[in-house]
Design a protein around this motif. Structure first.
Motif, mmCIF file in Angstrom:
data_model
loop_
_atom_site.group_PDB
_atom_site.id
_atom_site.type_symbol
_atom_site.label_atom_id
_atom_site.label_comp_id
_atom_site.label_asym_id
_atom_site.label_seq_id
_atom_site.Cartn_x
_atom_site.Cartn_y
_atom_site.Cartn_z
ATOM 1 N N THR A 1 2.211 10.796 1.591
ATOM 2 C CA THR A 1 1.092 9.869 1.526
ATOM 3 C C THR A 1 -0.078 10.425 2.337
ATOM 4 O O THR A 1 0.109 11.313 3.192
ATOM 5 C CB THR A 1 1.477 8.502 2.097
ATOM 6 O OG1 THR A 1 1.709 8.641 3.504
ATOM 7 C CG2 THR A 1 2.727 7.958 1.417
ATOM 8 N N ASP B 1 -10.362 3.129 -5.715
ATOM 9 C CA ASP B 1 -9.200 2.309 -5.386
ATOM 10 C C ASP B 1 -8.287 3.069 -4.430
ATOM 11 O O ASP B 1 -7.753 4.127 -4.785
ATOM 12 C CB ASP B 1 -8.448 1.952 -6.679
ATOM 13 C CG ASP B 1 -7.320 0.964 -6.458
ATOM 14 O OD1 ASP B 1 -6.449 1.242 -5.613
ATOM 15 O OD2 ASP B 1 -7.322 -0.085 -7.124
ATOM 16 N N SER C 1 -3.753 6.738 -3.064
ATOM 17 C CA SER C 1 -2.490 7.019 -2.375
ATOM 18 C C SER C 1 -1.417 7.468 -3.345
ATOM 19 O O SER C 1 -0.636 8.393 -3.063
ATOM 20 C CB SER C 1 -2.026 5.781 -1.605
ATOM 21 O OG SER C 1 -2.935 5.466 -0.567
ATOM 22 N N ARG C 2 -1.360 6.814 -4.521
ATOM 23 C CA ARG C 2 -0.349 7.198 -5.515
ATOM 24 C C ARG C 2 -0.600 8.616 -6.024
ATOM 25 O O ARG C 2 0.334 9.438 -6.113
ATOM 26 C CB ARG C 2 -0.357 6.217 -6.691
ATOM 27 C CG ARG C 2 0.174 4.845 -6.380
ATOM 28 C CD ARG C 2 0.522 4.087 -7.647
ATOM 29 N NE ARG C 2 -0.619 3.966 -8.554
ATOM 30 C CZ ARG C 2 -1.528 2.987 -8.495
ATOM 31 N NH1 ARG C 2 -1.423 2.054 -7.562
ATOM 32 N NH2 ARG C 2 -2.502 2.940 -9.376
ATOM 33 N N SER D 1 -5.313 2.277 -3.350
ATOM 34 C CA SER D 1 -3.916 2.307 -3.813
ATOM 35 C C SER D 1 -3.715 3.416 -4.839
ATOM 36 O O SER D 1 -2.715 4.160 -4.793
ATOM 37 C CB SER D 1 -3.534 0.952 -4.421
ATOM 38 O OG SER D 1 -3.589 -0.062 -3.450
#
Length: 286
Positions: free
Chosen positions: A268, A253, A258-259, A255
């Motif tokens: 980031t 994933d 990135s987190r 996202s």
């Protein structure tokens, strides 16, 4: 000791410029009638005939098929009867450390040829040699051999009187790190999968990493993030999509990647790539 028929000395230190590659095969043959140039750093020694080894102030006799780790950065002399031969595999310290260090590379302490571990190492060594002669390179074969060598280092450390950590725990940690590196692209590779691959219980694996002040989860994540940072900073990967880099590092994933990346690195992935692109090419990133 006096120089006798078939003596080979090594005193050179490790070369900091060499790139550590698991697939690189640099086996040497040592012989009384063809003494090679001095070698650098740590090497695995496999005599094919009885060999007298002087390492620092110690002298010992190795028999055919015994195995020892030798640090040629210190004064080492190999001597035997006319016609003796031995096989030697140089090892890059940056690949095999931490389990192989100055405490457990004394050639006076060797593993007997009939020991099961010695047999495993010799067979894996033969496989790697055969592949090399065919012009092939198999990183998994080399990684397996390095894992066995880590076990050898732990065994020799125990015989040299080191504590349980250096004799056993560091050996297992080295194997764990190799297995993690070999499975980074697999998002399903977890502490449970690592424990199964090492044939350890989850509790044993947990205590192993606790002794090193971390957890298996953090160790896997650290290697995933390190790989992602290398790919993001690489000029050769500049056109690669961040989602592709995330997958290569084992993150399904983008996202989530990135987190996690932002939480651990502070920026980031896109910001990290932009910053890296503005740095001089020879500056180390991460």
């Amino acid at each position: 000791m006096d120089r006798c028929d078939g003596v080979r000395r090594g005193t050179a230190g490790a070369s900091p410029g060499e790139r550590p590659e698991l697939a690189r095969w640099r086996e040497r043959t040592l012989a009384s009638d063809a003494v090679p140039a001095a070698d650098r750093g740590i090497a695995l020694l496999w005599p094919l005939a009885e060999l007298r080894v002087t390492h620092g102030d110690h002298i010992a006799t190795m028999r055919a098929d015994d195995l020892a780790l030798v640090d040629f950065a210190s004064s080492v002399t190999l001597a035997g009867a006319t016609g003796w031969t031995a096989r030697m595999l140089p090892l890059d310290r940056r690949v095999v450390v931490p389990p192989i260090d100055g405490r457990n590379v004394n050639a006076v302490t060797s593993l007997a040829g009939q020991d099961p571990l010695a047999g495993l190492i010799r067979r894996q060594w033969d496989v790697g040699s055969d592949l090399h002669r065919l012009g092939l390179a198999d990183e998994m074969v080399a990684a397996r051999l390095l894992a066995l060598i880590a076990d050898l280092a732990g065994s020799l450390a125990a015989r040299n009187g080191d504590g349980a950590y250096s004799a056993h725990t560091s050996s297992l940690l080295a194997r764990a790190e190799l297995l993690i590196a070999a499975n980074l692209a697999d998002p399903a590779f977890s502490p449970a999968a690592l424990a199964a691959a090492m044939r350890l219980s989850p509790r044993h694996l947990s205590s192993l990493f606790a002794a090193a002040g971390t957890t298996a989860t953090r160790a896997i994540l650290a290697q995933r993030l390190a790989l992602a940072r290398r790919l993001l900073a690489s000029p050769a990967e500049r056109g690669r999509q961040i989602a592709s880099i995330a997958r290569a590092a084992g993150f399904e994933d983008q996202s989530y990647f990135s987190r996690v990346f932002g939480k651990n690195v502070g920026v980031t992935p896109a910001q990290f790539r932009k910053t890296a692109a503005g740095r001089p090419s020879d500056e180390r990133i991460g």
